[in-house]
Enzyme design. Structure first.
Site, short mmCIF file in Angstrom:
data_model
loop_
_atom_site.label_atom_id
_atom_site.label_comp_id
_atom_site.label_asym_id
_atom_site.label_seq_id
_atom_site.Cartn_x
_atom_site.Cartn_y
_atom_site.Cartn_z
CB THR A 74 -3.91 2.39 8.99
OG1 THR A 74 -4.21 1.23 8.22
CG2 THR A 74 -4.90 2.51 10.13
CG HIS A 78 -1.97 0.96 1.30
ND1 HIS A 78 -3.20 0.70 1.85
CD2 HIS A 78 -2.02 2.24 0.90
CE1 HIS A 78 -3.95 1.79 1.78
NE2 HIS A 78 -3.25 2.74 1.21
CG HIS A 99 4.01 2.27 5.61
ND1 HIS A 99 2.71 2.53 5.30
CD2 HIS A 99 4.20 2.67 6.89
CE1 HIS A 99 2.12 3.07 6.35
NE2 HIS A 99 2.99 3.18 7.32
CD GLU A 122 -4.17 -2.72 0.84
OE1 GLU A 122 -4.61 -3.78 1.29
OE2 GLU A 122 -3.68 -1.81 1.56
CG HIS A 132 -7.96 -2.13 8.28
ND1 HIS A 132 -7.58 -1.75 9.55
CD2 HIS A 132 -7.30 -1.31 7.44
CE1 HIS A 132 -6.75 -0.72 9.46
NE2 HIS A 132 -6.54 -0.45 8.20
N1 PXP Z 1 -6.83 -3.61 3.49
C1 PXP Z 1 -6.54 -2.31 3.33
C2 PXP Z 1 -7.27 -1.54 2.28
C3 PXP Z 1 -5.56 -1.68 4.10
O1 PXP Z 1 -5.28 -0.39 3.93
C4 PXP Z 1 -4.86 -2.44 5.07
C5 PXP Z 1 -3.78 -1.78 5.88
O2 PXP Z 1 -2.80 -1.27 5.04
C6 PXP Z 1 -5.19 -3.79 5.20
C7 PXP Z 1 -6.19 -4.34 4.40
C8 PXP Z 1 -4.49 -4.67 6.19
O3 PXP Z 1 -4.81 -4.25 7.48
P1 PXP Z 1 -3.99 -4.77 8.72
O4 PXP Z 1 -2.60 -4.22 8.60
O5 PXP Z 1 -4.73 -4.26 9.91
O6 PXP Z 1 -3.99 -6.28 8.63
#
Ligand code: PXP
Length: 237
Positions: free
Chosen positions: A100, A43, A50, A70, A190
């Site tokens: 985030t 991402h 990052h 992403e 997430h």
């Molecule tokens: N999906 C999206 C769209 C995100 O932005 C993130 C975090 O970058 C995640 C999934 C993954 O989340 P986590 O790091 O809490 O597992």
């Protein structure tokens, strides 16, 4: 089958903290795949704190499973993704200063913008997923935009899971039913972790992919990366 895509942003964050190339995110990505992960997610954000935009090109060369990129479809992001051509792009409406991702798209309000960017990615043969809350209206709106998949923003599920998992999952069951009826693929991500992942998997029919970063990397500090990935994969059975 629900695929596990490992989000390696946290690894990139550690790398960036010292300026050199340690840990090497390409080695980590290859090792995640070797240990059983079925996808790699990054991402890149505009400040590249990052993952960096260059990481998208580098990962594209070496990821053998599925690369998911992403981000907020700002002009730079769109041009990097269209040039690198990952397997999937997940569109997220996060502000440049967001710690985030913190919300799904309003797919009704932003329909014309989303339609335009989705078709641009699809012209490059990149599968598109749109990050949404578990709201049937947003799921239907996403379909109108022409996306291939949605990714459910699971923060509310994770937050409420320990209080009452039945209440926590119920909006996701309803929204997933709508997505399945109208032919949208379903991803989720997430705040998923070893505690809440299996219940989500059991209850969301047609869950194609989960992307997990923060908790998985934290677990790996204690359990090791190989063992941790195996443990997450077991939750998806
Ligand atoms: N999906 C999206 C769209 C995100 O932005 C993130 C975090 O970058 C995640 C999934 C993954 O989340 P986590 O790091 O809490 O597992």
């Amino acid at each position: 089958m629900t695929k596990l895509s490992v989000n390696i942003n946290k690894i990139a964050l550690i790398r960036n903290s010292r300026g050199a190339n340690q840990p090497d995110i390409l080695k980590i990505a290859t090792d995640c795949e070797r240990f059983g992960a079925q996808g790699i997610t990054i991402h890149p954000r505009p400040d590249e704190r990052h993952a960096r935009y260059q990481d998208v090109f580098d990962l594209k060369r070496i990821v053998k499973t599925e690369l998911n990129v992403e981000g907020n479809p700002l002009p730079k992001f769109i041009s990097v993704v269209c040039e690198a051509k990952p397997d999937q792009v997940t569109l997220v409406p996060d502000g440049p200063d967001a710690l985030t991702s913190n919300a799904g798209w309003d797919t009704v309000k932003h329909q014309s913008f989303l339609k335009e960017v989705i078709s641009e990615f699809q012209k490059q043969k990149i599968r598109v997923s749109v990050f949404v809350d578990a709201d049937p209206k947003m799921v239907e709106g996403a379909k109108e935009c022409g996306t291939d998949r949605i990714e459910f923003y699971t923060e509310s599920y994770a937050k409420n899971y320990s209080k009452d998992k039945i209440i926590a999952i119920s909006p996701f069951i309803r929204a997933a039913k709508v997505a399945n009826e109208i032919g949208l693929g379903i991803n989720a991500g997430h705040d998923l972790n070893l505690e809440n992942l299996h219940y989500l998997y059991q209850n969301i029919s047609g869950l194609l992919e989960v992307s997990i970063g923060h908790a998985l990397v934290c677990d790996a500090l204690y359990l090791g990366l190989e063992n941790t990935i195996q443990m997450y994969l077991r939750e998806l059975q």
